[in-house]
Design an enzyme around this catalytic site. Sequence first.
Site, mmCIF file in Angstrom:
data_model
loop_
_atom_site.group_PDB
_atom_site.id
_atom_site.type_symbol
_atom_site.label_atom_id
_atom_site.label_comp_id
_atom_site.label_asym_id
_atom_site.label_seq_id
_atom_site.Cartn_x
_atom_site.Cartn_y
_atom_site.Cartn_z
ATOM 1 N N SER A 128 8.530 4.291 0.427
ATOM 2 C CA SER A 128 7.502 3.564 -0.317
ATOM 3 C C SER A 128 7.681 3.746 -1.824
ATOM 4 O O SER A 128 7.614 2.789 -2.598
ATOM 5 C CB SER A 128 6.112 4.064 0.104
ATOM 6 O OG SER A 128 5.112 3.397 -0.611
ATOM 7 N N SER A 138 0.882 -1.164 0.000
ATOM 8 C CA SER A 138 0.000 0.000 0.000
ATOM 9 C C SER A 138 0.917 1.211 0.000
ATOM 10 O O SER A 138 1.768 1.354 0.884
ATOM 11 C CB SER A 138 -0.881 -0.020 1.247
ATOM 12 O OG SER A 138 -1.893 0.958 1.116
ATOM 13 N N GLU A 139 0.769 2.079 -1.012
ATOM 14 C CA GLU A 139 1.808 3.085 -1.244
ATOM 15 C C GLU A 139 1.861 4.168 -0.169
ATOM 16 O O GLU A 139 2.772 4.984 -0.160
ATOM 17 C CB GLU A 139 1.677 3.702 -2.639
ATOM 18 C CG GLU A 139 0.434 4.514 -2.902
ATOM 19 C CD GLU A 139 -0.659 3.693 -3.582
ATOM 20 O OE1 GLU A 139 -0.676 2.459 -3.413
ATOM 21 O OE2 GLU A 139 -1.506 4.302 -4.264
ATOM 22 N N ASN A 140 0.894 4.189 0.735
ATOM 23 C CA ASN A 140 1.003 5.124 1.858
ATOM 24 C C ASN A 140 1.971 4.626 2.929
ATOM 25 O O ASN A 140 2.174 5.318 3.933
ATOM 26 C CB ASN A 140 -0.374 5.416 2.460
ATOM 27 C CG ASN A 140 -1.122 4.175 2.867
ATOM 28 O OD1 ASN A 140 -1.130 3.188 2.140
ATOM 29 N ND2 ASN A 140 -1.736 4.197 4.026
#
Lengths: 247, 209
Positions: free
Chosen positions: B88, B46-48
């Site tokens: 990330s 999850s790119e967060n």
Amino acid sequence: MPRVAHTDPEGERMKKIYGSAAEALDGLLFDGMFIAAGGFGLCGIPELLLDAIKDAGTKDLTFASNNAGVDEFGIGILLQTKQVKKMISSYVGENAEFMRQYLSGELELEFNPQGTLAERMRAGGAGIPGFYTKTGVGTVIAEGKEHKDFNGQTYILEEGIFADLAIVKAWKADTTGNLIFRKTARNFNVPAATCGKICVAEVEEIVPAGTLDPDAIHLPGIYVHRIIEGAHEKRIEQRTTRKKESA
Amino acid sequence: MPWDRNQMAARAAQELQDGWYVNLGIGIPTLVANYIPEGVEVTLQSENGMLGMGPFPFEGEEDADLINAGKQTITELPHTAYFDSAQSFAMIRGGKIAMAILGAMEVAENGDLANWMIPGKLVKGMGGAMDLVAGVGRVVVVMDHTNKHGESKVLKACTLPLTGKSVVDRIISNLGVLDVVEGGLKIVELADGVTEEELRAATEATIVD
């Protein structure tokens, strides 16, 4: 008179702890300033410092922040009071007042791809004024930017962000400003903290130096100049759950 | 019958290979997590700022500090790792993520992807999509083949502002599966009950044999 935290002429232990968000921001705010803010959506946003900036009434702010909050929480509260001149963000949905101001031309918006925004902050904090990335090549993002080929691939030049102030939210700080974040609330807080001339951090708990595991520090205190502790609302944007029986 | 959302997601899940680190976009791609084949272990990014994304929490166990890129509350897994946004996107831009499965508004026969902006309409932003398509090893898009007026979204050239240029490897639509190859698109598979003629009729892009 606020204590100047990072240059203590007495050479005694650094004193970075302030009593409130307003005190921690005292002397740092000015109209037209550039602020980098941590947070992703409403997760890990410096909600106490944003409230204090609203109360201070500082105007014509430029924010580098992945999102713009919702209408009544996060940076959204500064949009309501028309304190924001420009946003540098990757995604600004979920905010009606933002859209109203943007479409009427009152608010400037610079879209950055999310990773480019994060790296611009990281680079700025690391003293790197520019870097080349593949992200955005062949899109509107690349327009007007220097293109350069490396090993047969085309990249564009993006610039580091150097902000007047960084405001971030962490889970715990020790008294010297070493920070620990919790789960996905870390997000932009680390790169944002590093790219401000001054960084103010709000945390849920300040603990004595020596109580955090030195191997587990996410952001060393060298980047953090002022700290406040306070209760956080920590609003949830999309509450999604599953039923126990479906487990 | 063309595939529905869940059938497209299930087909997209067949793209996953054991051991891969994968990023799933918002919408139908999120559903792919429900169809990961038996014996295939993938780690969802999850790119967060998370690797090892778990399912939604049980009611009452939501944690404001634990969300996915769609801002939904989620849970962690035993192998979860958290990191900041710069880290990330370092792993995304650096090619460490094997595959991204994303939605699309338009795809062109050269692999151009448009999925973030319709001029004149509300623009919310590209989020991490431009970084993902530029950085990950393989880009699979899941989309309806035509819009609600029946016009093809699989085009010779995109009309909307691009998310990335020549970035799509495979298209999974409600009508079937196509690969981006030299000279155009190649039909890999037809959805159950869809004929090649139907798929060709719904495709503006050049189809090569």
